[in-house]
Design an enzyme around this catalytic site. Structure first.
Site, short mmCIF file in Angstrom:
data_model
loop_
_atom_site.label_atom_id
_atom_site.label_comp_id
_atom_site.label_asym_id
_atom_site.label_seq_id
_atom_site.Cartn_x
_atom_site.Cartn_y
_atom_site.Cartn_z
N HIS A 79 -2.46 -1.94 -9.69
CA HIS A 79 -3.42 -1.35 -8.77
C HIS A 79 -4.68 -2.20 -8.77
O HIS A 79 -5.07 -2.71 -9.82
CB HIS A 79 -3.75 0.09 -9.19
N ASP A 131 2.67 5.75 -6.56
CA ASP A 131 3.93 5.63 -5.82
C ASP A 131 5.15 5.52 -6.72
O ASP A 131 6.27 5.59 -6.25
CB ASP A 131 3.88 4.40 -4.90
N HIS A 175 0.88 -1.19 0.00
CA HIS A 175 0.00 0.00 0.00
C HIS A 175 0.92 1.24 0.00
O HIS A 175 1.75 1.39 -0.87
CB HIS A 175 -0.93 -0.11 1.21
N1 ACO Z 1 4.71 -6.54 -10.61
C1 ACO Z 1 4.57 -7.74 -11.22
N2 ACO Z 1 3.42 -8.44 -11.27
C2 ACO Z 1 2.34 -7.89 -10.67
C3 ACO Z 1 2.42 -6.63 -10.01
C4 ACO Z 1 3.65 -5.97 -10.00
N3 ACO Z 1 3.76 -4.78 -9.39
N4 ACO Z 1 1.19 -6.34 -9.50
C5 ACO Z 1 0.40 -7.38 -9.84
N5 ACO Z 1 1.08 -8.31 -10.54
C6 ACO Z 1 0.55 -9.53 -11.15
C7 ACO Z 1 0.21 -10.56 -10.06
O1 ACO Z 1 1.30 -11.38 -9.77
C8 ACO Z 1 -0.94 -11.28 -10.73
O2 ACO Z 1 -0.40 -12.14 -11.69
P1 ACO Z 1 -1.07 -13.59 -11.97
O3 ACO Z 1 -2.44 -13.29 -12.50
O4 ACO Z 1 -0.17 -14.24 -12.96
O5 ACO Z 1 -1.11 -14.29 -10.65
C9 ACO Z 1 -1.68 -10.19 -11.48
O6 ACO Z 1 -0.69 -9.20 -11.77
C10 ACO Z 1 -2.83 -9.57 -10.70
O7 ACO Z 1 -2.30 -9.02 -9.49
P2 ACO Z 1 -2.97 -9.14 -8.06
O8 ACO Z 1 -1.89 -9.28 -7.05
O9 ACO Z 1 -4.03 -10.20 -8.09
O10 ACO Z 1 -3.68 -7.74 -7.97
P3 ACO Z 1 -4.22 -7.05 -6.65
O11 ACO Z 1 -5.31 -6.14 -7.07
O12 ACO Z 1 -4.52 -8.05 -5.60
O13 ACO Z 1 -2.95 -6.21 -6.11
C11 ACO Z 1 -1.40 -4.47 -5.80
C12 ACO Z 1 -2.79 -4.86 -6.34
C13 ACO Z 1 -1.26 -4.92 -4.33
C14 ACO Z 1 -1.26 -2.96 -5.85
C15 ACO Z 1 -0.32 -5.16 -6.67
O14 ACO Z 1 -0.44 -4.70 -8.01
C16 ACO Z 1 1.08 -4.91 -6.15
O15 ACO Z 1 1.54 -5.63 -5.25
N6 ACO Z 1 1.81 -3.87 -6.67
C17 ACO Z 1 3.14 -3.53 -6.18
C18 ACO Z 1 3.03 -2.75 -4.88
C19 ACO Z 1 2.52 -1.33 -5.10
O16 ACO Z 1 2.99 -0.60 -5.96
N7 ACO Z 1 1.56 -0.95 -4.25
C20 ACO Z 1 1.01 0.41 -4.27
C21 ACO Z 1 -0.40 0.40 -4.75
S1 ACO Z 1 -1.01 2.05 -4.82
C22 ACO Z 1 -1.35 2.41 -3.22
O17 ACO Z 1 -1.69 1.60 -2.41
C23 ACO Z 1 -1.21 3.75 -2.85
#
Ligand code: ACO
Length: 436
Positions: free
Chosen positions: A307, A363, A268
């Site tokens: 996201h 971010d 987050h």
């Molecule tokens: N890098 C690589 N792969 C990713 C990323 C990433 N940053 N984010 C998601 N994926 C992939 C997942 O592994 C998943 O792949 P799969 O379908 O093969 O299993 C797919 O994309 C879907 O991702 P989920 O994790 O199911 O998406 P969710 O909505 O649960 O998570 C989140 C969203 C937590 C923001 C995620 O994208 C992430 O961890 N990003 C990196 C951390 C980040 O930047 N967080 C800040 C968010 S903005 C904020 O809170 C202010």
């Protein structure tokens, strides 16, 4: 004729049931009438991580993740970032309308006169270890404000509620600045009421021996824009924590501390700190393709990418890129920007990221600006918590005034044992043996 209902056939019983559809949703509790027998509890909905569950009605923030739209109280974020100050936007989020000139003047005056911290709070902060993480200091100190303002427990009194809202918005930058100075071993700087909200924050961060701190206006405006962009984001993880803890009628300081704790996680608000670590690890533009390949092959994530809601470009990331250019004209270009831009370029052409609709989020670039301004990465999430406090409070108040809300208490699908036979201690098998 089309009807706003959902008809379900329960194949276990062959019974049919129609549920009303309202605002594109069905009420999860309506499913309870679907039973196999009168004593059956009834059907539940299962939705780990709230992937498709609306937990409230809200009129604060609108997001259309597919189209990359973000609006506060109906105003596009781009317009607010261009024309408003952060405190003006805070007023909008809390009261639903933009303030007129007199309302804004009074509002700014009141927030400015709540920036001082009780000396006890200062002493409390002195007790932290010199290398304590600033976000951990912020969370603990916000919770400790509950000890200074015990009347805050009276959450049903609108006047008392509003007073705590003003205190929290006023004091967040003071606590954030104190946590920063504490980690550097510098003496704390008291607020200067002549300065604007961001300029006063900069004063409390960076004033040394000069009699009066003069904030660079470009940097102060950039900080204000970043505050506007981070002020609210509907039902994100920390806002959900605020509403959930607040639903037990805990006082707003404790609920805000809980929300800030949720924000601190790397998935987050903590992601901005992780982005900088990642850019350091990549080291140079040439290493970007191999890093992206590593992520594509399942080793780690691209921090600052992806996201839950935005499946198109995060509109805040666009404004941040523009703000970065203004900041770099003053501070000089942050060399990390080149790596970040190359990372964005390569990732956005990569099938893995295209398929999963992964774009830079808020971010991705914010940390690069903060670093250019002179902040250590450990401070980045604290800088996020200051403005997000406004969103938490707007959502908290909306939740308290919503007649449909009750204490937040999800259900579970139980997967454990039932009715086990108790074993006296001398007859129990060690866990390791049981597992083997
Ligand atoms: N890098 C690589 N792969 C990713 C990323 C990433 N940053 N984010 C998601 N994926 C992939 C997942 O592994 C998943 O792949 P799969 O379908 O093969 O299993 C797919 O994309 C879907 O991702 P989920 O994790 O199911 O998406 P969710 O909505 O649960 O998570 C989140 C969203 C937590 C923001 C995620 O994208 C992430 O961890 N990003 C990196 C951390 C980040 O930047 N967080 C800040 C968010 S903005 C904020 O809170 C202010």
């Amino acid at each position: 004729m089309a009807q706003d209902t959902l008809t379900i056939v329960d194949n276990r019983t062959n019974r049919t049931c129609s549920l009303p559809i309202e605002s594109g949703a069905v009420r999860a509790s309506d499913f309870r009438q679907i039973k196999t027998a009168p004593e059956d509890f009834g059907l539940m909905t299962y939705d780990p991580a709230f992937m498709n569950t609306a937990s409230c009605r809200s009129s604060v923030t609108f997001i259309d993740g597919e189209r990359g739209i973000l609006e506060y109280r109906g105003y596009p974020i781009e317009v607010l970032a261009e024309h408003c100050t952060f405190l003006e936007v805070a007023y909008l989020l809390l009261f639903g309308e933009l303030p007129n000139e007199t309302e804004l003047k009074n509002w700014v005056h009141e927030i400015t006169h709540h920036t001082m911290l009780h000396e006890n709070t200062k002493k409390f902060m002195e007790g932290f270890r010199h290398d304590a993480h600033p976000m951990a200091m912020l969370v603990s100190t916000v919770a400790a404000l509950a000890t200074v303002y015990p009347e805050a427990r009276n959450i049903h009194d609108p006047g008392i509620r509003l007073l705590q809202i003003k205190r929290l918005i006023g004091k967040m930058p003071s606590i954030a600045a104190m946590s920063y100075r504490h980690s550097l071993g510098f003496p704390y700087v008291y607020p200067d009421n002549d300065l604007t909200y961001p300029a006063n924050f900069m004063n409390m961060l960076w004033k040394m021996v000069e009699p009066k701190y003069a904030a660079n206006p470009v940097l102060a405006r950039a900080l204000d824009i970043l505050f506007i962009l981070h002020a609210d984001h509907e039902q994100n993880c920390s806002t959900n924590a605020m509403r959930s803890v607040g639903s037990s009628h805990a006082d707003p300081y404790l609920a805000t501390a809980a929300a800030a704790a949720a924000l601190s996680g790397p998935l987050h608000g903590g992601a901005n700190e992780e982005v900088l670590k990642m850019l350091d690890e990549i080291g140079s533009r040439e290493n970007v393709p191999s890093y992206v390949k590593k992520v594509r092959d399942g080793h780690g994530k691209l921090m600052g990418f992806g996201h839950r809601v935005y499946k198109n470009y995060d509109p805040r990331a666009k404004i941040i890129k523009w703000t970065a250019e203004q900041v770099f004209e003053v501070t000089g270009r942050n060399s990390k920007l080149d790596i970040a831009m190359e990372l964005e370029r390569i990732a956005l052409e990569d099938e893995y990221f295209i398929q999963r609709k992964l774009y830079p989020n808020v971010d991705f670039y914010s940390g690069i600006i903060y670093q250019a301004m002179g902040f250590k990465p450990e401070m980045f999430t604290v800088l996020f918590a200051i403005p997000r406090t406004v969103g938490w409070l707007a959502q908290w108040q909306e939740m308290l005034l919503d007649g449909e809300q009750k204490i937040a208490r999800p259900r579970q699908i139980y997967t454990g044992h039932r009715g086990r036979q108790f074993m006296p201690i001398d007859r129990r098998t060690p866990l390791a043996v049981t597992k083997a």
